[in-house]
Design a protein around this motif. Structure first.
Motif, PDB file in Angstrom:
ATOM      1  N   ASN A 163       6.811  15.873  41.721  1.00  0.00           N
ATOM      2  CA  ASN A 163       6.351  15.624  40.364  1.00  0.00           C
ATOM      3  C   ASN A 163       5.620  16.837  39.804  1.00  0.00           C
ATOM      4  O   ASN A 163       4.984  17.600  40.542  1.00  0.00           O
ATOM      5  N   LEU A 164       5.708  16.995  38.493  1.00  0.00           N
ATOM      6  CA  LEU A 164       4.925  17.983  37.762  1.00  0.00           C
ATOM      7  C   LEU A 164       3.892  17.249  36.915  1.00  0.00           C
ATOM      8  O   LEU A 164       4.008  16.040  36.706  1.00  0.00           O
ATOM      9  N   PRO A 165       2.905  17.954  36.391  1.00  0.00           N
ATOM     10  CA  PRO A 165       1.946  17.285  35.504  1.00  0.00           C
ATOM     11  C   PRO A 165       2.608  16.673  34.275  1.00  0.00           C
ATOM     12  O   PRO A 165       2.067  15.743  33.677  1.00  0.00           O
ATOM     13  N   TRP A 166       3.808  17.170  33.916  1.00  0.00           N
ATOM     14  CA  TRP A 166       4.446  16.727  32.669  1.00  0.00           C
ATOM     15  C   TRP A 166       5.790  16.029  32.863  1.00  0.00           C
ATOM     16  O   TRP A 166       6.412  15.596  31.885  1.00  0.00           O
ATOM     17  N   ALA A 167       6.267  15.871  34.104  1.00  0.00           N
ATOM     18  CA  ALA A 167       7.541  15.197  34.355  1.00  0.00           C
ATOM     19  C   ALA A 167       7.590  14.709  35.798  1.00  0.00           C
ATOM     20  O   ALA A 167       7.040  15.347  36.696  1.00  0.00           O
ATOM     21  N   THR A 168       8.262  13.571  36.009  1.00  0.00           N
ATOM     22  CA  THR A 168       8.350  13.008  37.356  1.00  0.00           C
ATOM     23  C   THR A 168       9.762  13.170  37.918  1.00  0.00           C
ATOM     24  O   THR A 168      10.751  13.171  37.187  1.00  0.00           O
ATOM     25  N   ALA A 169       9.821  13.312  39.260  1.00  0.00           N
ATOM     26  CA  ALA A 169      11.061  13.622  39.964  1.00  0.00           C
ATOM     27  C   ALA A 169      11.659  12.385  40.626  1.00  0.00           C
ATOM     28  O   ALA A 169      10.941  11.472  41.045  1.00  0.00           O
ATOM     29  N   ALA A 170      12.983  12.383  40.756  1.00  0.00           N
ATOM     30  CA  ALA A 170      13.675  11.263  41.388  1.00  0.00           C
ATOM     31  C   ALA A 170      13.242  11.073  42.830  1.00  0.00           C
ATOM     32  O   ALA A 170      13.049   9.943  43.295  1.00  0.00           O
ATOM     33  N   ALA A 171      13.076  12.167  43.574  1.00  0.00           N
ATOM     34  CA  ALA A 171      12.700  12.057  44.984  1.00  0.00           C
ATOM     35  C   ALA A 171      11.343  11.373  45.145  1.00  0.00           C
ATOM     36  O   ALA A 171      11.147  10.587  46.079  1.00  0.00           O
ATOM     37  N   MET A 172      10.421  11.664  44.245  1.00  0.00           N
ATOM     38  CA  MET A 172       9.092  11.069  44.348  1.00  0.00           C
ATOM     39  C   MET A 172       9.096   9.606  43.948  1.00  0.00           C
ATOM     40  O   MET A 172       8.265   8.828  44.415  1.00  0.00           O
ATOM     41  N   GLU A 173      10.023   9.213  43.086  1.00  0.00           N
ATOM     42  CA  GLU A 173      10.144   7.790  42.766  1.00  0.00           C
ATOM     43  C   GLU A 173      10.503   6.994  44.015  1.00  0.00           C
ATOM     44  O   GLU A 173      10.043   5.872  44.203  1.00  0.00           O
ATOM     45  N   VAL A 174      11.330   7.601  44.871  1.00  0.00           N
ATOM     46  CA  VAL A 174      11.742   6.937  46.107  1.00  0.00           C
ATOM     47  C   VAL A 174      10.610   6.942  47.124  1.00  0.00           C
ATOM     48  O   VAL A 174      10.338   5.937  47.784  1.00  0.00           O
ATOM     49  N   LYS A 175       9.913   8.065  47.244  1.00  0.00           N
ATOM     50  CA  LYS A 175       8.887   8.228  48.271  1.00  0.00           C
ATOM     51  C   LYS A 175       7.548   7.608  47.888  1.00  0.00           C
ATOM     52  O   LYS A 175       6.778   7.192  48.752  1.00  0.00           O
ATOM     53  N   THR A 176       7.251   7.575  46.596  1.00  0.00           N
ATOM     54  CA  THR A 176       5.952   7.112  46.134  1.00  0.00           C
ATOM     55  C   THR A 176       6.139   6.133  44.988  1.00  0.00           C
ATOM     56  O   THR A 176       6.491   6.533  43.874  1.00  0.00           O
ATOM     57  N   ALA A 177       5.892   4.874  45.263  1.00  0.00           N
ATOM     58  CA  ALA A 177       6.110   3.843  44.249  1.00  0.00           C
ATOM     59  C   ALA A 177       5.302   4.112  42.983  1.00  0.00           C
ATOM     60  O   ALA A 177       5.714   3.798  41.877  1.00  0.00           O
ATOM     61  N   GLY A 178       4.133   4.741  43.122  1.00  0.00           N
ATOM     62  CA  GLY A 178       3.273   5.014  41.972  1.00  0.00           C
ATOM     63  C   GLY A 178       3.851   6.016  41.004  1.00  0.00           C
ATOM     64  O   GLY A 178       3.362   6.164  39.884  1.00  0.00           O
ATOM     65  N   SER A 179       4.914   6.731  41.424  1.00  0.00           N
ATOM     66  CA  SER A 179       5.531   7.718  40.534  1.00  0.00           C
ATOM     67  C   SER A 179       6.432   7.064  39.495  1.00  0.00           C
ATOM     68  O   SER A 179       6.740   7.662  38.478  1.00  0.00           O
ATOM     69  N   LYS A 180       6.861   5.851  39.762  1.00  0.00           N
ATOM     70  CA  LYS A 180       7.811   5.211  38.859  1.00  0.00           C
ATOM     71  C   LYS A 180       7.155   4.936  37.510  1.00  0.00           C
ATOM     72  O   LYS A 180       6.013   4.506  37.421  1.00  0.00           O
ATOM     73  N   GLY A 181       7.931   5.215  36.467  1.00  0.00           N
ATOM     74  CA  GLY A 181       7.474   4.865  35.135  1.00  0.00           C
ATOM     75  C   GLY A 181       6.688   5.931  34.411  1.00  0.00           C
ATOM     76  O   GLY A 181       6.346   5.765  33.260  1.00  0.00           O
ATOM     77  N   LYS A 182       6.385   7.055  35.054  1.00  0.00           N
ATOM     78  CA  LYS A 182       5.556   8.061  34.384  1.00  0.00           C
ATOM     79  C   LYS A 182       6.350   8.894  33.393  1.00  0.00           C
ATOM     80  O   LYS A 182       5.939   9.078  32.256  1.00  0.00           O
ATOM     81  N   GLY A 183       7.486   9.461  33.815  1.00  0.00           N
ATOM     82  CA  GLY A 183       8.322  10.201  32.894  1.00  0.00           C
ATOM     83  C   GLY A 183       7.655  11.425  32.303  1.00  0.00           C
ATOM     84  O   GLY A 183       6.895  12.128  32.975  1.00  0.00           O
ATOM     85  N   LEU A 184       7.951  11.694  31.023  1.00  0.00           N
ATOM     86  CA  LEU A 184       7.376  12.838  30.313  1.00  0.00           C
ATOM     87  C   LEU A 184       6.048  12.482  29.670  1.00  0.00           C
ATOM     88  O   LEU A 184       5.873  11.381  29.160  1.00  0.00           O
ATOM     89  N   ASN A 185       5.121  13.442  29.668  1.00  0.00           N
ATOM     90  CA  ASN A 185       3.937  13.296  28.822  1.00  0.00           C
ATOM     91  C   ASN A 185       4.134  14.180  27.592  1.00  0.00           C
ATOM     92  O   ASN A 185       5.214  14.699  27.348  1.00  0.00           O
TER      93      ASN A 185
END
Length: 384
Positions: A163-185
């Motif tokens: 993940n970046l401060p401004w976008a979330t990655a597919a791999a992190m959605e799989v590894k870290t449930a908390g990454s889901k839903g963040k998307g772009l800021n």
């Protein structure tokens, strides 16, 4: 006697068809939308002007494969090259590519526009395009984004596997449930708007689903998914689900099929582990991942483990049926992958793919679109 005559006729026809395919491929504009040879070879001091026994890519093999336009990926591991290092590392990779181009100026030139691509191809050279694989390399700065564009970067992959401060990655959605839903800021949306303004393609390979849809809500230009496949055939987070494909079609974008066996074939890992066990027996290290086990296999077993070429064609068929031939391209990921389909072992083998598509029943015009014209279309559409 009749049998021998039949065999002779069959061999003659096969040879004639092969010659026709080779001639057809030679007249295509072949574009590979993603290749990691900068990181794999140029940064290690290898001379891509000579045919190498390592890696997938060098100029002689690109020429042999009929590759007219090659996207050279600039990649930096987020963990190794963080803030204060990533932008510098990106520029060092562009420096390395520019040096290689200077050293082999008769064979290759860097293109910064569709017009320059046409000029380079008319001169008989390979056109090199720069793609930045990972938004970490702009270090949260629109100024850095513009600087990379000025150096020739014509697409930016939003994220790699972090993940970046401004976008979330597919791999992190799989590894870290908390990454889901963040998307772009808001910064992420500013990045997309700036890229549209510059004429720089947005690449959504590696992007999380929320990031994917957030980008489509902001962008005014068609997007690229440079090296991904169909999730329906291989349920991996690097591939696109049907809903994403439908949204991509509505946007007018293009997905480039990735050659990695692990993104194509659901049986790849099982096959690797079986072959590894057969070869090493009790001496094997079974804590290793399938990709590491693959690397330790002898070449003859690697070729057995590789995905059949038919599975890559199945992905192309699926994508074409789902979103249309105008939205499918090629993004091999050569030199960024350890296993590619049987018959597509390196960049010299692109004629094999052309031949296979023709044998699948694709019309020549549609093969031309998949092998290059679709990529060039959205590059041009982003420029205007």
């Amino acid at each position: 006697m009749k049998r021998n005559l039949s065999i002779a006729i069959a061999m003659f026809l096969s040879s004639a068809l092969h010659a026709q395919t080779h001639d057809f491929h030679k007249h295509l504009t072949v574009v590979d939308g993603h290749n990691d040879v900068i990181y794999e070879s140029l940064l290690k001091g290898r001379n891509i002007g000579e045919r190498m026994s390592v890696g997938h890519t060098d100029l002689p093999r690109l020429k042999e494969g009929g590759v007219d336009v090659q996207v050279f990926a600039v990649w930096s591991d987020d963990k190794k090259y963080g803030k204060g290092k990533a932008f510098k590392h990106a520029n060092a990779q562009i420096d390395a590519l520019e040096k290689a181009v200077r050293d082999h100026a008769k064979a290759i030139a860097i293109a910064k526009s569709s017009t320059e691509i046409e000029e380079i191809l008319r001169s008989g050279k390979i056109a090199a395009i720069i793609g930045i694989e990972g938004g970490n390399m702009i270090e949260n700065s629109l100024e850095n984004l513009e600087a990379l564009y000025r150096r020739g970067a014509r697409y930016l992959t939003m994220t790699w596997n972090y993940n970046l401060p401004w976008a979330t990655a597919a791999a992190m959605e799989v590894k870290t449930a908390g990454s889901k839903g963040k998307g772009l800021n808001e910064l992420g949306r500013s990045v997309i708007r700036k890229m549209n303004e510059l004429g720089m393609m947005v690449d959504l390979s590696h992007a999380g689903e929320k990031t994917f849809y957030d980008v489509l809500a902001v962008t005014s230009k068609p997007v690229l998914v440079s090296h991904s496949n169909a999730y329906a055939l291989m349920p991996h987070y690097r591939n696109l689900k049907d809903e994403q494909l439908e949204a991509l079609k509505k946007n007018g974008g293009v997905v480039g099929v990735n050659f990695y066996s692990g993104f194509l074939d659901p049986d790849f890992e099982t096959r690797v582990k079986r072959l590894y066990r057969q070869y090493y027996g009790n001496k094997g290290d079974y804590r290793l991942s399938a990709s590491r086990q693959y690397e330790k296999l002898p070449l003859r077993l690697k070729r057995q483990a590789d995905a059949p070429l038919s599975i890559l064609l199945d992905h192309i068929d699926y994508l074409v049926k789902k979103i249309g031939v105008a939205h499918v391209a090629v993004g091999s990921d050569f030199d960024g992958i350890e296993s590619s389909p049987q018959g597509l072992e390196d960049v010299s083998k692109f004629p094999v793919l052309t031949d296979a598509l023709l044998k699948r029943g694709y019309a020549e015009d549609d093969v031309a679109k998949i092998m290059g014209l679709n990529f060039l279309r959205i590059l041009k559409e982003n420029e205007h």
